[in-house]
Design an enzyme around this catalytic site. Structure first.
Site, PDB file in Angstrom:
ATOM      1  N   SER A  21     -39.539 -11.923 181.605  1.00  0.00           N
ATOM      2  CA  SER A  21     -40.403 -11.254 180.897  1.00  0.00           C
ATOM      3  C   SER A  21     -41.252 -10.812 181.842  1.00  0.00           C
ATOM      4  CB  SER A  21     -40.964 -11.955 180.041  1.00  0.00           C
ATOM      5  OG  SER A  21     -40.216 -12.463 178.975  1.00  0.00           O
ATOM      6  N   GLU A  46     -37.158  -8.010 180.330  1.00  0.00           N
ATOM      7  CA  GLU A  46     -38.051  -7.660 178.887  1.00  0.00           C
ATOM      8  C   GLU A  46     -39.324  -7.387 179.490  1.00  0.00           C
ATOM      9  OE1 GLU A  46     -38.857 -10.359 174.958  1.00  0.00           O
ATOM     10  OE2 GLU A  46     -39.563 -11.372 176.808  1.00  0.00           O
ATOM     11  N   TRP A  47     -39.937  -6.071 178.644  1.00  0.00           N
ATOM     12  CA  TRP A  47     -41.259  -5.788 178.976  1.00  0.00           C
ATOM     13  C   TRP A  47     -41.833  -6.333 177.521  1.00  0.00           C
ATOM     14  CZ3 TRP A  47     -44.104  -0.617 178.164  1.00  0.00           C
ATOM     15  CH2 TRP A  47     -45.321  -0.728 178.435  1.00  0.00           C
ATOM     16  N   ARG A  48     -42.936  -7.442 177.864  1.00  0.00           N
ATOM     17  CA  ARG A  48     -43.750  -7.802 176.781  1.00  0.00           C
ATOM     18  C   ARG A  48     -44.972  -6.952 176.541  1.00  0.00           C
ATOM     19  NH1 ARG A  48     -43.721 -13.219 175.383  1.00  0.00           N
ATOM     20  NH2 ARG A  48     -45.761 -12.757 174.108  1.00  0.00           N
ATOM     21  N   ARG A  82     -44.468  -8.946 170.927  1.00  0.00           N
ATOM     22  CA  ARG A  82     -44.391 -10.233 170.163  1.00  0.00           C
ATOM     23  C   ARG A  82     -45.825 -10.261 169.289  1.00  0.00           C
ATOM     24  NH1 ARG A  82     -40.979 -10.839 169.046  1.00  0.00           N
ATOM     25  NH2 ARG A  82     -39.839 -11.775 170.921  1.00  0.00           N
ATOM     26  N   GLU A  86     -46.275 -14.701 165.588  1.00  0.00           N
ATOM     27  CA  GLU A  86     -45.125 -15.284 166.266  1.00  0.00           C
ATOM     28  C   GLU A  86     -45.320 -15.637 167.785  1.00  0.00           C
ATOM     29  OE1 GLU A  86     -41.277 -14.629 165.435  1.00  0.00           O
ATOM     30  OE2 GLU A  86     -41.710 -14.101 163.392  1.00  0.00           O
ATOM     31  N   HIS A 143     -39.695 -16.823 165.733  1.00  0.00           N
ATOM     32  CA  HIS A 143     -40.173 -17.903 166.713  1.00  0.00           C
ATOM     33  C   HIS A 143     -41.058 -18.752 165.966  1.00  0.00           C
ATOM     34  CE1 HIS A 143     -39.503 -14.340 168.787  1.00  0.00           C
ATOM     35  NE2 HIS A 143     -39.301 -14.905 170.067  1.00  0.00           N
ATOM     36  N   LYS A 170     -31.598 -13.648 167.559  1.00  0.00           N
ATOM     37  CA  LYS A 170     -32.596 -14.738 168.362  1.00  0.00           C
ATOM     38  C   LYS A 170     -33.290 -15.544 167.561  1.00  0.00           C
ATOM     39  CE  LYS A 170     -36.171 -15.020 171.711  1.00  0.00           C
ATOM     40  NZ  LYS A 170     -37.117 -14.369 172.353  1.00  0.00           N
ATOM     41  N   ARG A 213     -31.972 -24.668 177.241  1.00  0.00           N
ATOM     42  CA  ARG A 213     -32.219 -23.170 178.018  1.00  0.00           C
ATOM     43  C   ARG A 213     -31.055 -23.181 178.852  1.00  0.00           C
ATOM     44  NH1 ARG A 213     -36.696 -20.468 177.363  1.00  0.00           N
ATOM     45  NH2 ARG A 213     -38.672 -21.475 176.093  1.00  0.00           N
ATOM     46  N   SER A 232     -43.098 -17.219 180.256  1.00  0.00           N
ATOM     47  CA  SER A 232     -43.885 -16.136 179.125  1.00  0.00           C
ATOM     48  C   SER A 232     -43.630 -17.181 177.975  1.00  0.00           C
ATOM     49  CB  SER A 232     -42.949 -15.150 178.790  1.00  0.00           C
ATOM     50  OG  SER A 232     -41.560 -15.347 178.476  1.00  0.00           O
TER      51      SER A 232
END
Length: 252
Positions: A21, A46-48, A82, A86, A143, A170, A213, A232
């Site tokens: 991330s 992943e771009w948060r 996000r 969450e 989440h 997910k 993980r 992240s």
């Protein structure tokens, strides 16, 4: 079980894929992080976007996305806002959230978007359809940073994501006990063996849940999140260590 191919990456076969991330607050931060990530060993970036200060200005968001794409040219780019509820950094209205994701889809710069399951069924379904029309894949997510729901509830949420058209469902949950980690793993096996017709991603967070993980290939999770610099989410380990363990388990 069908796989999901994004660029040349096949998710759902072989060892779990590593997602990292990027969390820059400004376009300068975003560029420097992307440059620092260029040599790291990962599969999906992943771009948060919830960390990005100018998230409500579409031009700024797309400029930053373009900058990332120029630096990381070969890896799939996952666009994720996000929500605060969450575990994210900012809150948007549902309308703003959907518009932001549609703008990302329209840009042609991203390969995948993250859509939160509990955004609202109609909005989620419509946005999944829109993404698919533009050849953008959807990771649908949920989440819980406070607890681990019962295994039946975890499975039910993953099945709902599948029904709503997610390419990859997910879920990430927080363990309060070691038994909670087993609950997540049990739910993962049940979903993967009984219901899933596509890849899924699951994890138990924090240090307690770190085994989830690492052991995705054993239990049925097709990807995992690692840290290049700053984690992240609680429990993430470095991408180098992660790749080593994933390879050991894959070759065993």
């Amino acid at each position: 079980m069908k796989t999901v191919t994004v660029r040349d990456l096949v998710v759902g076969e072989g060892a779990p894929k590593i997602i990292v991330s990027l969390m820059g607050k400004t376009i300068t931060d975003v560029k420097s992080e992307a440059l620092a990530y260029r040599e790291a060993d990962f599969d999906i970036l992943e771009w948060r976007v919830d960390h990005f200060a100018n998230v409500t200005t579409a031009e700024s968001v797309l400029e930053a996305a373009g900058a990332i794409r120029e630096i990381i040219t070969d890896k799939p780019l996952l666009f994720t806002f996000r929500s605060a509820k969450e575990g994210g950094e900012q809150a948007l209205t549902t309308g703003q959230y959907i518009d932001l994701n549609r703008a990302a889809v329209d840009s042609g710069l991203v390969d995948m978007i993250d859509l939160e399951l509990f955004t609202g069924d109609d909005e989620v379904k419509a946005t999944v359809g829109y993404a698919h029309q533009h050849n953008v894949a959807v990771i649908m997510s949920n989440h819980d940073f406070h607890k681990t729901p019962a295994a039946e509830e975890i499975v039910q949420r993953l099945r709902k994501m599948q029904e709503l058209g997610a390419d990859i469902p997910k879920i990430a949950v927080m363990p309060q006990t070691k038994a909670d980690v087993l609950t997540l793993l049990t739910a993962t096996v049940e979903m993967q063996e009984r219901y899933a017709d596509r890849p899924i991603i699951t994890m138990s967070m924090s240090k307690t849940g770190v085994i989830s993980r690492l052991a995705g290939e054993v239990f049925g999770s097709a990807a995992t999140f690692g840290a290049v610099k700053k984690a992240s989410a609680p429990g993430q380990i470095s991408v180098a260590d992660l790749r080593t363990v994933l390879t050991i388990l894959h070759q065993a």
